[in-house]
Design an enzyme around this catalytic site. Structure first.
Site, PDB file in Angstrom:
ATOM      1  CB  ALA A  12      53.425  40.822  42.557  1.00 30.12           C
ATOM      2  CB  SER A  13      50.968  45.219  40.511  1.00 27.59           C
ATOM      3  OG  SER A  13      50.040  46.219  40.167  1.00 27.59           O
ATOM      4  CB  THR A  14      46.418  45.164  44.125  1.00 23.97           C
ATOM      5  OG1 THR A  14      47.134  46.358  44.431  1.00 23.97           O
ATOM      6  CG2 THR A  14      46.714  44.128  45.183  1.00 23.97           C
TER       7      THR A  14
END
Lengths: 197, 197
Positions: A12-14
């Protein structure tokens, strides 16, 4: 002992996308082997009272992050799209990583998932998207059924508990020996350090 | 128009120390002029429910930050000491910056304050420490009395309001044209961008 770096990422982490797309070449340059460690930030964030991404909780920080990602992706020649919803549910993708035994296939799958999510704006909680990613990574499609197996669920639970025990508070994080490095901005420092121990 | 970068710093911010100590040489290399902008993060943090530094509120992040600072200062040949208390009350130091009219003296005072605080672990809310910093920066000691003047108080209030309006959420921040860059890790990108517009 072989020189190794632990790459802790959250789908989920950019900023994990940025590191996932460049870590293999960068680590090879330094003669460092990579351990790919998916984990979930959700439980760690929930412990500190956050029930969504800090980029949603703190809008000024969120606006900046999207612009920063846009600039960095452009500079690196990476496609970039904001997935909807953000953050994505990364549970199933993270379990699939742990179900893939071959190291090269695992790495290729991680890149395929990040590219689908942040390169093409696809929803990585959908089976059809994940099936395409497995296919793209050359992973046997039978792996899809493993995502729900109790041992895989347990393995991801243990990953996230380890992340917590290591003091991880964000992603990407890199562990080289006892030294923790946080953020794509520290990847080069982490690899440099890993290559010297 | 001259190529300019706005350097927004908070004396209580550890990473602002890193940028303050290198921005002048780095900006000169790029032919970019610096505007020194002190501001207070306290009101911005308070608006999002934080009543101390996030590094105190989130202990894992705090532990990491101190180690990261230690490593970065060592690599850059900068002295480093953790001030007590942390964060420091930066109000008076920030007002003094605005009371100094000469650009060179202003920059020298900013460096002296950051060095006292994070290089020597001194308490920058104390008049004796600030007096030494003024002296070191070659500023007339009479400036000390200006810190409490209404126009200087108002000027700092306006700085912090501008910071908020610009969408600043942390320090250091750099503004080049319309582009915002956050963190010492983005100083080089910010200067590069400033040099091209």
């Amino acid at each position: 002992m072989a020189k190794t770096i632990q790459f802790w990422f959250e789908f989920a982490s950019t900023y994990s996308y940025l590191s996932a797309m460049r870590i293999e070449a960068a680590a090879q340059d330094k003669g460092v082997a990579i351990e790919w460690h998916p984990f979930l930030l959700g439980p760690i964030f929930a412990d500190q009272g956050w029930h969504t991404s800090p980029f949603n909780l703190y809008p000024a920080k969120g606006r900046y992050m999207w612009r920063d990602m846009e600039r960095l992706c452009k500079a690196r020649g990476l496609p970039f799209a904001k997935p909807d919803p953000f953050p994505q549910n990364s549970l199933r993708a993270a379990r699939l990583v742990l179900a893939i035994e071959d190291h090269r296939e695992r790495a290729a799958f991680v890149r395929a998932v990040f590219s689908a999510e942040f390169g093409a704006g696809q929803n990585i909680s959908e089976d059809s998207v994940l099936a395409s990613c497995l296919d793209e990574a050359g992973v046997h499609s039978g792996v899809m059924n493993r995502a729900g197996d109790p041992d895989i669920k347990q393995a991801l639970f243990e990953q996230s508990a380890r992340a917590n025990a290591l003091g991880l508070f964000g992603a990407p994080s890199f562990l080289a020996g006892e030294e923790l490095f946080w953020g794509d901005d520290r990847l080069d420092d982490a690899l440099e350090y890993a290559s010297t121990i």
